[in-house]
Design an enzyme around this catalytic site. Structure first.
Site, PDB file in Angstrom:
ATOM      1  N   MET A   1       0.722  -1.130  -0.203  1.00  0.00           N
ATOM      2  CA  MET A   1       0.000   0.002   0.015  1.00  0.00           C
ATOM      3  C   MET A   1       0.989   1.263  -0.095  1.00  0.00           C
ATOM      4  O   MET A   1       0.365   2.319  -0.470  1.00  0.00           O
ATOM      5  CB  MET A   1      -0.939   0.091   1.178  1.00  0.00           C
ATOM      6  CG  MET A   1      -2.140  -0.808   1.294  1.00  0.00           C
ATOM      7  SD  MET A   1      -3.464  -0.407   0.155  1.00  0.00           S
ATOM      8  CE  MET A   1      -4.211   1.061   1.147  1.00  0.00           C
TER       9      MET A   1
ATOM     10  N   GLN B   1       4.223   3.561   2.182  1.00  0.00           N
ATOM     11  CA  GLN B   1       5.345   3.594   3.349  1.00  0.00           C
ATOM     12  C   GLN B   1       4.759   3.950   4.288  1.00  0.00           C
ATOM     13  O   GLN B   1       3.836   4.845   4.618  1.00  0.00           O
ATOM     14  CB  GLN B   1       6.422   4.388   2.475  1.00  0.00           C
ATOM     15  CG  GLN B   1       7.109   4.097   1.205  1.00  0.00           C
ATOM     16  CD  GLN B   1       7.904   5.239   0.522  1.00  0.00           C
ATOM     17  OE1 GLN B   1       7.770   6.306   1.010  1.00  0.00           O
ATOM     18  NE2 GLN B   1       8.933   4.677  -0.278  1.00  0.00           N
TER      19      GLN B   1
ATOM     20  N   ASP C   1      -5.600 -10.217   6.972  1.00  0.00           N
ATOM     21  CA  ASP C   1      -4.073 -10.152   6.372  1.00  0.00           C
ATOM     22  C   ASP C   1      -3.576 -10.492   7.696  1.00  0.00           C
ATOM     23  O   ASP C   1      -2.395  -9.867   8.010  1.00  0.00           O
ATOM     24  CB  ASP C   1      -3.840  -9.022   5.664  1.00  0.00           C
ATOM     25  CG  ASP C   1      -2.474  -9.156   5.164  1.00  0.00           C
ATOM     26  OD1 ASP C   1      -2.174 -10.515   4.868  1.00  0.00           O
ATOM     27  OD2 ASP C   1      -1.786  -8.298   4.732  1.00  0.00           O
TER      28      ASP C   1
END
Length: 465
Positions: A18, A20, A140
């Site tokens: 996605m 940093q 996740d």
């Protein structure tokens, strides 16, 4: 240094699909934070190309979900920008200092003492129980998304792939797209439009606990064979790999890894309750202690020498203390880092940066002579092979001049400033805070002719005759 609004981005501490995560400093509230920013260009370059619009939508959803919950197992979302292009979006989170579970497993040789693993699993289950009540499914759960603090507390990260069960939220996945990490994904996640329910997270928790206890996920191997095994094969009982696992824990573990969602535990609450009797753990000081292997007694109740956190973690920890103005606490951390990094041939720059921070801590603690000594020694070290316009060397030389002026050594300070002022304006800029500070003191010394006014000596009194 790059800034986003009032936040200075200082150290890159994480990077994923996605975007940093940066360790940052809130210049208004004077506190450290973690800022997550989107990097859509990187995503578009991946094999399963994802549009910036989908990236932005997922990012916004993650922020919305992060704002929903207040729980000790979740980081606090301070604020977010959710409008504009994908490149404009950011989230500001509480900065968690610690290690993720993947790092701990690697340091411990792949598996954990039993009661430590069960304590982590119980805490994660309690966090999942909180989000499942909303109802949100994480989707996740994996070692790198679980942070462990120095107090042995877990923090569940990254709601970028989370789903809202039974809601009207838009679907943000493409047909056939897998969301998650194969080693920890439930069988239903491999089916296009498979029903994702809270028990999907419980299966991932089972995979995580299995790995913490045995040193390997339930199904090791290449992604294709792992996907097939999740759907078709039962894992080997954990007690076959580690006979000292309690029988009731092994039974719970096998139920978490059931293929059918209906055969898994009804809720994360139940898992936390069943693990509670096994979760007595020793003092937090042993969190990152080295294991001596799992020898005769694996209860982890005997004292062990405390091991140092990895250097990158301690650098972030020291920076957080430094940014918050806790210079007395930051100083010994920087001193230790300097000593370690000085012996590492591949880290001379990091050693110099830590040395400079330690010198500044002395300055702010009022140890002016010690600070001047440290800066002077560091300047000598840096001058060997470092160009004069190097930003760290410029900062160090500026601090030397400022300390010389503060120590009533104006001639030395003038000579130091004369040698660096043009470099400061050229490479840092006239409006840089350090350039401004040097200019102010430099001009004051010039107006005084390079000599501080000293009180005139008292007239000598002559005795009356």
């Amino acid at each position: 240094m790059r800034s986003i609004g009032r936040f200075e981005l200082r150290t890159l501490i994480g990077q994923g699909s996605m975007g940093q995560v940066w360790q940052s400093w809130d210049t208004h509230l004077k506190r450290p934070a973690a800022i997550k920013i989107v990097n859509p260009e990187r995503l578009v370059e991946q094999a399963n190309s994802i549009s910036p619009e989908v990236v932005a939508a997922r990012f916004c959803r993650e922020a919305e979900l992060g704002a929903r919950f207040t729980h000790p197992g979740l980081p606090t979302l301070y604020e977010a920008r959710l409008t504009g292009s994908a490149n404009d979006l950011y989230m500001v989170w509480e900065l968690i200092v610690g290690q993720n579970l993947a790092q701990i497993l690697a340091a411990e040789g792949g598996r954990l003492p039993i009661n430590r693993a069960l304590s982590f699993a119980a805490q994660i289950a309690d966090t999942l129980a909180c989000i499942h009540e909303d109802p949100v499914i994480h989707r996740d759960l994996k070692p790198s998304n679980v942070m462990i603090t120095e107090a042995w507390k877990t923090k569940l990260l990254d709601f970028g792939f989370a789903a809202i069960y039974g809601s009207d939220y838009p679907r943000l996945t493409q047909d056939g797209q897998l969301l998650g990490t194969v080693a920890y994904m439930a069988p239903e996640q491999f089916t296009d439009r498979g029903l994702i329910v809270p028990q999907t997270d419980l299966y991932a928790l089972g995979c995580l606990l299995y790995e913490m206890l045995t040193g390997q996920p339930p199904f090791p191997g290449d992604p294709a064979s792992v996907m097939d095994a999740h759907r078709t094969r039962p894992p080997a009982p954990a007690r076959e790999l580690r006979p000292d696992i309690p029988l009731d824990v092994d039974d719970l573990l096998m139920s978490l890894l059931a293929k059918d969602t209906a055969d898994r535990p009804a809720s994360a609450h139940l898992i936390a309750e069943r693990l509670a009797p096994h979760t007595t753990i020793p003092a937090p000081v042993q969190l990152f202690a080295d294991n001596e292997g799992d020898q005769a007694d694996d209860s982890d109740t005997t004292p062990a020498a405390e091991a140092q956190l990895p250097v990158p973690i301690r650098i972030v920890q020291a920076q957080a203390l430094f940014d918050a103005g806790h210079f007395g606490e930051a100083l010994p951390v920087y001193n230790t880092l300097c000593a370690e990094l000085a012996t590492a041939d591949d880290s001379p720059r990091q050693a110099a940066e830590c040395w400079a921070k330690a010198a500044f801590c002395h300055l702010r603690l009022g140890n002016l002579q010690q600070a001047l000594n440290e800066y002077t020694a560091l300047a000598t070290e840096l001058a060997q092979g470092t160009p004069p316009e190097d930003h760290l060397l410029l900062e160090v030389r500026s601090r030397i001049g400022l300390l010389q002026a503060a120590s009533n050594r104006p001639e030395e300070a003038l000579a130091t400033f004369a040698g660096i002022y043009s470099l400061l304006t050229q490479h840092l800029g006239r409006d840089d805070p350090l350039t401004t500070e040097v200019r102010t003191v430099f001009n004051r010394l010039n107006r005084l002719g390079g000599v501080f006014p000293r009180p005139a000596p008292a007239p000598v009194q002559q005795a009356a005759t």
